[in-house]
Design a protein around this motif. Sequence first.
Motif, PDB file in Angstrom:
ATOM      1  N   GLY A  68     -29.000  97.121 -14.290  1.00  0.00           N
ATOM      2  CA  GLY A  68     -28.478  96.319 -13.283  1.00  0.00           C
ATOM      3  C   GLY A  68     -28.454  97.115 -11.803  1.00  0.00           C
ATOM      4  N   GLU A  69     -29.349  97.977 -11.528  1.00  0.00           N
ATOM      5  CA  GLU A  69     -29.324  98.562 -10.262  1.00  0.00           C
ATOM      6  C   GLU A  69     -30.604  97.735  -9.429  1.00  0.00           C
ATOM      7  N   PRO A  70     -30.575  97.945  -8.249  1.00  0.00           N
ATOM      8  CA  PRO A  70     -31.536  97.175  -7.514  1.00  0.00           C
ATOM      9  C   PRO A  70     -32.859  97.993  -7.510  1.00  0.00           C
ATOM     10  N   THR A  71     -34.269  97.541  -7.361  1.00  0.00           N
ATOM     11  CA  THR A  71     -35.318  98.190  -7.665  1.00  0.00           C
ATOM     12  C   THR A  71     -36.221  97.520  -6.912  1.00  0.00           C
ATOM     13  N   THR A  72     -37.344  98.179  -6.480  1.00  0.00           N
ATOM     14  CA  THR A  72     -38.561  97.810  -5.766  1.00  0.00           C
ATOM     15  C   THR A  72     -39.808  97.906  -6.740  1.00  0.00           C
ATOM     16  N   ASP A  73     -39.537  98.347  -7.987  1.00  0.00           N
ATOM     17  CA  ASP A  73     -40.545  98.796  -9.038  1.00  0.00           C
ATOM     18  C   ASP A  73     -41.020  97.246  -9.718  1.00  0.00           C
ATOM     19  N   PRO A  74     -41.858  96.890  -9.703  1.00  0.00           N
ATOM     20  CA  PRO A  74     -42.259  95.850 -10.392  1.00  0.00           C
ATOM     21  C   PRO A  74     -41.912  95.795 -12.085  1.00  0.00           C
ATOM     22  N   GLU A  75     -41.998  97.083 -12.504  1.00  0.00           N
ATOM     23  CA  GLU A  75     -42.361  97.601 -14.086  1.00  0.00           C
ATOM     24  C   GLU A  75     -40.686  97.391 -14.431  1.00  0.00           C
ATOM     25  N   SER A  76     -39.886  98.012 -13.638  1.00  0.00           N
ATOM     26  CA  SER A  76     -38.406  98.121 -13.975  1.00  0.00           C
ATOM     27  C   SER A  76     -37.869  96.474 -13.692  1.00  0.00           C
ATOM     28  N   ALA A  77     -38.612  95.811 -12.792  1.00  0.00           N
ATOM     29  CA  ALA A  77     -37.856  94.501 -12.446  1.00  0.00           C
ATOM     30  C   ALA A  77     -38.166  93.685 -13.492  1.00  0.00           C
ATOM     31  N   LEU A  78     -39.456  93.697 -14.321  1.00  0.00           N
ATOM     32  CA  LEU A  78     -39.733  93.022 -15.402  1.00  0.00           C
ATOM     33  C   LEU A  78     -38.877  93.282 -16.649  1.00  0.00           C
ATOM     34  N   ALA A  79     -38.441  94.616 -16.660  1.00  0.00           N
ATOM     35  CA  ALA A  79     -37.784  94.789 -17.913  1.00  0.00           C
ATOM     36  C   ALA A  79     -36.283  94.642 -17.458  1.00  0.00           C
ATOM     37  N   GLY A  80     -35.828  94.272 -16.241  1.00  0.00           N
ATOM     38  CA  GLY A  80     -34.495  94.088 -15.869  1.00  0.00           C
ATOM     39  C   GLY A  80     -34.287  92.616 -15.892  1.00  0.00           C
ATOM     40  N   SER A  81     -33.847  92.309 -14.807  1.00  0.00           N
ATOM     41  CA  SER A  81     -33.543  90.721 -14.555  1.00  0.00           C
ATOM     42  C   SER A  81     -33.379  90.412 -13.246  1.00  0.00           C
ATOM     43  N   VAL A  82     -34.336  88.965 -12.731  1.00  0.00           N
ATOM     44  CA  VAL A  82     -34.442  88.442 -11.466  1.00  0.00           C
ATOM     45  C   VAL A  82     -32.909  88.088 -11.370  1.00  0.00           C
ATOM     46  N   LEU A  83     -32.962  87.999  -9.863  1.00  0.00           N
ATOM     47  CA  LEU A  83     -31.519  87.429  -9.211  1.00  0.00           C
ATOM     48  C   LEU A  83     -31.759  85.985  -8.727  1.00  0.00           C
ATOM     49  N   PRO A  84     -30.286  85.327  -9.157  1.00  0.00           N
ATOM     50  CA  PRO A  84     -30.528  83.953  -8.697  1.00  0.00           C
ATOM     51  C   PRO A  84     -30.343  83.682  -7.056  1.00  0.00           C
ATOM     52  N   PHE A  85     -31.070  82.557  -6.241  1.00  0.00           N
ATOM     53  CA  PHE A  85     -30.998  82.696  -5.071  1.00  0.00           C
ATOM     54  C   PHE A  85     -29.535  82.236  -4.797  1.00  0.00           C
ATOM     55  N   GLY A  86     -29.014  82.443  -3.652  1.00  0.00           N
ATOM     56  CA  GLY A  86     -27.432  82.085  -3.197  1.00  0.00           C
ATOM     57  C   GLY A  86     -26.457  82.449  -4.390  1.00  0.00           C
ATOM     58  N   GLY A  87     -26.766  83.326  -4.876  1.00  0.00           N
ATOM     59  CA  GLY A  87     -25.611  84.031  -5.856  1.00  0.00           C
ATOM     60  C   GLY A  87     -25.200  83.041  -6.863  1.00  0.00           C
ATOM     61  N   PRO A  88     -23.774  82.700  -6.974  1.00  0.00           N
ATOM     62  CA  PRO A  88     -23.450  81.732  -8.098  1.00  0.00           C
ATOM     63  C   PRO A  88     -24.235  80.223  -7.938  1.00  0.00           C
ATOM     64  N   LYS A  89     -24.418  79.702  -6.607  1.00  0.00           N
ATOM     65  CA  LYS A  89     -24.855  78.602  -6.441  1.00  0.00           C
ATOM     66  C   LYS A  89     -26.320  78.441  -7.251  1.00  0.00           C
ATOM     67  N   GLY A  90     -27.338  79.506  -6.904  1.00  0.00           N
ATOM     68  CA  GLY A  90     -28.509  79.481  -7.529  1.00  0.00           C
ATOM     69  C   GLY A  90     -28.329  79.420  -9.152  1.00  0.00           C
ATOM     70  N   TYR A  91     -27.252  80.079  -9.573  1.00  0.00           N
ATOM     71  CA  TYR A  91     -26.889  80.427 -11.153  1.00  0.00           C
ATOM     72  C   TYR A  91     -26.529  78.768 -11.628  1.00  0.00           C
ATOM     73  N   GLY A  92     -25.697  78.118 -10.722  1.00  0.00           N
ATOM     74  CA  GLY A  92     -25.170  76.868 -11.185  1.00  0.00           C
ATOM     75  C   GLY A  92     -26.436  75.793 -11.196  1.00  0.00           C
ATOM     76  N   ILE A  93     -27.459  75.992 -10.174  1.00  0.00           N
ATOM     77  CA  ILE A  93     -28.528  75.001 -10.262  1.00  0.00           C
ATOM     78  C   ILE A  93     -29.507  75.463 -11.670  1.00  0.00           C
ATOM     79  N   ALA A  94     -29.725  76.736 -11.846  1.00  0.00           N
ATOM     80  CA  ALA A  94     -30.447  77.170 -12.865  1.00  0.00           C
ATOM     81  C   ALA A  94     -29.757  76.461 -14.087  1.00  0.00           C
ATOM     82  N   LEU A  95     -28.509  76.447 -14.391  1.00  0.00           N
ATOM     83  CA  LEU A  95     -27.960  75.940 -15.528  1.00  0.00           C
ATOM     84  C   LEU A  95     -28.291  74.565 -15.556  1.00  0.00           C
ATOM     85  N   MET A  96     -28.020  73.747 -14.564  1.00  0.00           N
ATOM     86  CA  MET A  96     -28.412  72.470 -14.479  1.00  0.00           C
ATOM     87  C   MET A  96     -29.540  72.044 -14.958  1.00  0.00           C
ATOM     88  N   VAL A  97     -30.647  72.723 -14.170  1.00  0.00           N
ATOM     89  CA  VAL A  97     -32.150  72.529 -14.732  1.00  0.00           C
ATOM     90  C   VAL A  97     -32.164  72.902 -16.483  1.00  0.00           C
TER      91      VAL A  97
END
Length: 358
Positions: free
Chosen positions: A208-237
Amino acid sequence: MMSVLVPFRQLEEYCAHILAAAGLPDEDALLVASSLVDANLRGVDSHGVSRIPIYVKRLQLGLVNTHPDVRVVNEAGGALVIDGDNGMGQVVMQRSLELALSRVPSAKTVSVAVKNSNHYGSGAYFAKKAAAANTAIFLYGSAPSTMAAWGGRERFLGTNPYTFCVPAGNREPMILDMATSVVARGRIILAQQVGEEIPEGWAVDPNGEPTTDPESALAGSVLPFGGPKGYGIALMVEVMAAMFSGAASGPEIGDLYDDLDRPQGVGAFFTLHDIGAFQPLNHFSQRMEHLFDAIKQSGPPDREVLIPGELEARAAQRNKEHGISVPSAVVADLERLSPDGRRLANPDDAMTNAATRK
């Protein structure tokens, strides 16, 4: 990063040749290649020909049906449910769009839920076809789990892309084609392929720590745009693409790169709206042109206001004229897959030999 310039038709033909050798019928191979090269033309390299190697791998493993029976399994009025029969995502989307467009003259508004499909690439490629038929399109797509729900810890939702496109008279169509994450995961994958870091704020590592390493990012999680708003739209989709169609959802969806033992089960949902059923087409086109003019005149004199899709349209025109800049690492991957050993970057061709630095 070194790259070479390749004429777009040459790149399209080369990639189609690779896909046909991997088992796709010639017509479908050309469709898939065309959709990927179109993304490169528009500057969306994350959804371009860098995807060819994983497509070929999944075809070789028998994880994709090369001759799918894409069919309507339920129809009520202007609502369709289509089974993609585990075909290539672009093939399923193209046939689904054709089925929907054939019903627009009578139904005026057609809604389509698609199940049993695979990664269909850039939604803009199909959205432009809908706009060319004088329809507006809303397109929602599900994707493998790469993003945690807002407040959650484990990856659950995909980057769940959303596409809207509408014709605009004599102007380029308006195209809003976006992931519901800060960035499409394909851009992180591309950074990994070419050995580059990613900007901070795109993703977090498995802790859950910020990273600039693509390997670590792919093993972790991308972030929704706009925080909870992006999450809400992702769930709608997710609801539209998976619940309406009966497709796989969340962790049930096979990862394009990691789950090499099962189909993806991707779902999609799109709605076509016949513009002429709402407004006379000429009137609508004139109003869209006036709307764009008003928006562009709303900014300060020293800064241009852009319409969604305008930068990509300019990039496409430029790349059609001068060639597509393909990273050398991607060129090497494609040349390794060439069934006849033919090179993509021909040293005797002035354009493909024009190495550049980004």
